[in-house]
Structures are given as C-alpha cells and as structure tokens.
Motif scaffolding. Structure first.
Motif, PDB file in Angstrom:
ATOM      1  N   GLN A  38       0.845  -1.191   0.000  1.00  0.00           N
ATOM      2  CA  GLN A  38       0.000   0.000   0.000  1.00  0.00           C
ATOM      3  C   GLN A  38       0.886   1.249   0.000  1.00  0.00           C
ATOM      4  N   LYS A  39       0.693   2.131  -0.985  1.00  0.00           N
ATOM      5  CA  LYS A  39       1.422   3.390  -1.015  1.00  0.00           C
ATOM      6  C   LYS A  39       0.562   4.545  -0.503  1.00  0.00           C
ATOM      7  N   ASN A  40      -0.751   4.357  -0.593  1.00  0.00           N
ATOM      8  CA  ASN A  40      -1.714   5.338  -0.086  1.00  0.00           C
ATOM      9  C   ASN A  40      -2.835   4.583   0.617  1.00  0.00           C
ATOM     10  N   PHE A  41      -3.272   5.112   1.752  1.00  0.00           N
ATOM     11  CA  PHE A  41      -4.302   4.413   2.505  1.00  0.00           C
ATOM     12  C   PHE A  41      -5.169   5.427   3.235  1.00  0.00           C
ATOM     13  N   THR A  42      -6.468   5.158   3.281  1.00  0.00           N
ATOM     14  CA  THR A  42      -7.401   6.036   3.998  1.00  0.00           C
ATOM     15  C   THR A  42      -8.072   5.251   5.115  1.00  0.00           C
ATOM     16  N   LEU A  43      -8.066   5.836   6.310  1.00  0.00           N
ATOM     17  CA  LEU A  43      -8.655   5.199   7.478  1.00  0.00           C
ATOM     18  C   LEU A  43      -9.596   6.174   8.179  1.00  0.00           C
ATOM     19  N   THR A  44     -10.464   5.622   8.990  1.00  0.00           N
ATOM     20  CA  THR A  44     -11.280   6.416   9.896  1.00  0.00           C
ATOM     21  C   THR A  44     -10.680   6.288  11.283  1.00  0.00           C
ATOM     22  N   ALA A  45     -10.676   7.360  12.041  1.00  0.00           N
ATOM     23  CA  ALA A  45     -10.106   7.335  13.395  1.00  0.00           C
ATOM     24  C   ALA A  45     -10.637   6.125  14.164  1.00  0.00           C
ATOM     25  N   GLY A  46      -9.690   5.366  14.739  1.00  0.00           N
ATOM     26  CA  GLY A  46     -10.059   4.157  15.468  1.00  0.00           C
ATOM     27  C   GLY A  46      -9.810   2.889  14.674  1.00  0.00           C
ATOM     28  N   GLU A  47      -9.679   3.010  13.361  1.00  0.00           N
ATOM     29  CA  GLU A  47      -9.415   1.834  12.530  1.00  0.00           C
ATOM     30  C   GLU A  47      -7.920   1.536  12.494  1.00  0.00           C
ATOM     31  N   ARG A  48      -7.582   0.357  11.972  1.00  0.00           N
ATOM     32  CA  ARG A  48      -6.177  -0.050  11.905  1.00  0.00           C
ATOM     33  C   ARG A  48      -5.928  -0.915  10.675  1.00  0.00           C
ATOM     34  N   PHE A  49      -4.664  -1.010  10.279  1.00  0.00           N
ATOM     35  CA  PHE A  49      -4.282  -1.932   9.218  1.00  0.00           C
ATOM     36  C   PHE A  49      -2.794  -2.247   9.361  1.00  0.00           C
ATOM     37  N   THR A  50      -2.354  -3.280   8.649  1.00  0.00           N
ATOM     38  CA  THR A  50      -0.953  -3.695   8.690  1.00  0.00           C
ATOM     39  C   THR A  50      -0.288  -3.371   7.363  1.00  0.00           C
TER      40      THR A  50
END
Length: 281
Positions: A38-50
């Motif tokens: 992943q070079k760009n990623f969008t999250l919502t506060a509280g979310e997570r990813f590896t």
C-alpha cells in the motif's frame, strides 16, 4: 585431443563471461524489487491496518511522522489511526526506505440513541440513550400504557401495542428542538430474565466526579401535552391532538405537564445495566 581442448576452452570462456556479467549486476538486487503493498491508505479514526512488504522475506522497521494522527508498531508495522489528518508511515528495509501516505478521517459520532425501533415483551426494558450522552433535557413517552421512559432513559414495556418515546436534547443554534424518537412495539409474552452487565460509571464522567463515581446533574423541563382519554395517546402539539380527535371520533382530553422543571441525576453513585437499564441497588 585438440577438439576436447577446444570444447573445454569454449566452456571456460562462457563461464567467465557469465561471472563477469553477474559482477556487473546491482549488488542489492533484492532491494530493487522490495515494495510496499500500500502506497496510499485512507482510514477512519479508530481503525487499523498492517503495512505489508512485497519482494522480500525480511522484516521492516516502521515509524510514523506524526503519532498524534496515527501510530505504528516498530516491528510488525501495525498502523492505528488516532485523529483526523495526514501522516507518512516509513518502512525501512536494510538501507532502503519505503513510504506510505495515510489519510485519517474523523470518526462519525455514535448514534444518540441505542435504537430507533425496538420490539419488547411486556415487562422488558432497555436503556435508550447511549451512556456517553448526558446533555439531554427531557424524556417523553407518547403512551405510558404501552411504554414508559424515565429520566435516565430507561424504557419499560407496560402493555401490548405500538407507541413512540422521545428524548429532547434542547435547542440548536437556530432555536430548533433536537428531538430523537424511537418507535416501541410491545408484544405479548414473558419478558426474559436479564443477565445484568453493569455499566462502568467511571467511563461516563461529564460535569463532575464524586467519590470516584461519575455524575451528571441536569435541570430537565417537563413537556406540556394533550392526552386522549380514550386511547391515552399523548400529543405534544395541540394541532396533532385535534387531528387525532377528528380522525378517530375520540373525545375528551386533559392537559398535563405545564413547564415545571426538576433535577435529574443520571450517574450519582449509580450503576445501570447496559442491557435492560435496571438501576443497581
């Protein structure tokens, strides 16, 4: 003998040519193929990813450019979104640095009510207002003979039928009342026995804290309403009541309420069951 020598000479020449060619390859050929999934990623506060690596079996060391917006574990590269903003997560593999741009969006607020429709059996109850909200001004049932609601937001099914309960949050900047309504359907049957899950009042401190237990003291206004003497439905607006009379031929009403105010303590040394809303003794 001459042919054999010639063959060996050609073979040796080819081997030497391959070795010379290999010597001119990048010394860090693996590094040239390493990339982020992943070079760009969008999250919502509280979310997570590896953050995952491709093209290598090595492990990366990760850092965040702004830990207030998103944190990342040094090993494992587990990203956790904290608050709205933009941040860069850097993964270092050997001498190579790979970057992923992360955009964090503000999390949507939790709904004010725990439900907008609810089916209950007679005697069953639940907490209608989310525990973290303590800024409401009044609660109101459109028919106490079907369901009641108290100052803590606990709804109790009292009789078979359908009605609505209302939570008023006061007025907005334009002077409009912020009303939240839940439709209650009450059916016949035995209310289930609740296995109480007591709320941790320490999580709901709002305007004060006494003896380590949160409390909120509010001055609530009571609603003035017209009630039908036949079906016991209540109407906050007089026009709604007269429309009801015209369409049902029900006659007679009584005016209750009158704007008096009273104090309500939602959390004052009190714990409530997060499921049925029962107050702990």
């Amino acid at each position: 003998m001459g042919k054999t020598y010639g063959f060996m000479k050609k073979t040796l020449f080819l081997v030497m040519a391959v070795l010379i060619a290999v010597s001119f390859l990048p010394k860090n050929a693996e590094a040239a193929t390493v990339r982020l999934e992943q070079k760009n990623f969008t999250l919502t506060a509280g979310e997570r990813f590896t953050l995952n690596l491709k093209g290598t079996g090595k492990k990366a060391t990760c850092t965040s450019s702004n830990k207030r917006i998103a944190t990342v574990t040094k090993k494992g590269c587990n990203v956790v979104a904290k608050k709205a903003g933009k941040v860069t997560i850097t993964a270092k593999v050997g001498n190579k640095k790979l970057k992923c741009k992360v955009t964090v969006k503000k999390a949507a607020p939790k709904p004010y009510l725990t439900a907008t429709t609810k089916t209950l059996r007679v005697g069953e109850s639940f907490l209608l207002i989310q525990g973290q909200y303590t800024d409401y001004e009044s609660t109101f049932s459109y028919n106490d003979h079907i369901a009641t609601i108290d100052g803590a937001g606990r709804v109790v099914a009292t009789g078979v039928g359908q009605t609505k309960v209302l939570v008023n949050r006061g007025q907005d900047a334009q002077g409009r009342y912020r009303d939240y309504i839940c439709t209650i359907n009450v059916v016949a049957g035995t209310a289930p026995v609740c296995k109480h899950q007591w709320m941790d009042t320490m999580k709901y401190t709002s305007k004060g804290n006494g003896n380590g237990i949160a409390f909120t003291l509010k001055t609530c206004r009571s609603e003035a309403y017209d009630e039908c003497n036949v079906c016991h439905n209540k109407f906050l607006m007089e026009d709604d009541y007269w429309n009801h009379v015209d369409t049902t031929d029900h006659a007679g009403f009584m005016t209750a309420g009158g704007g008096e105010v009273h104090g309500v303590c939602k959390f004052n040394g009190v714990q409530y069951c997060s499921k049925c809303g029962l107050e702990k003794n």
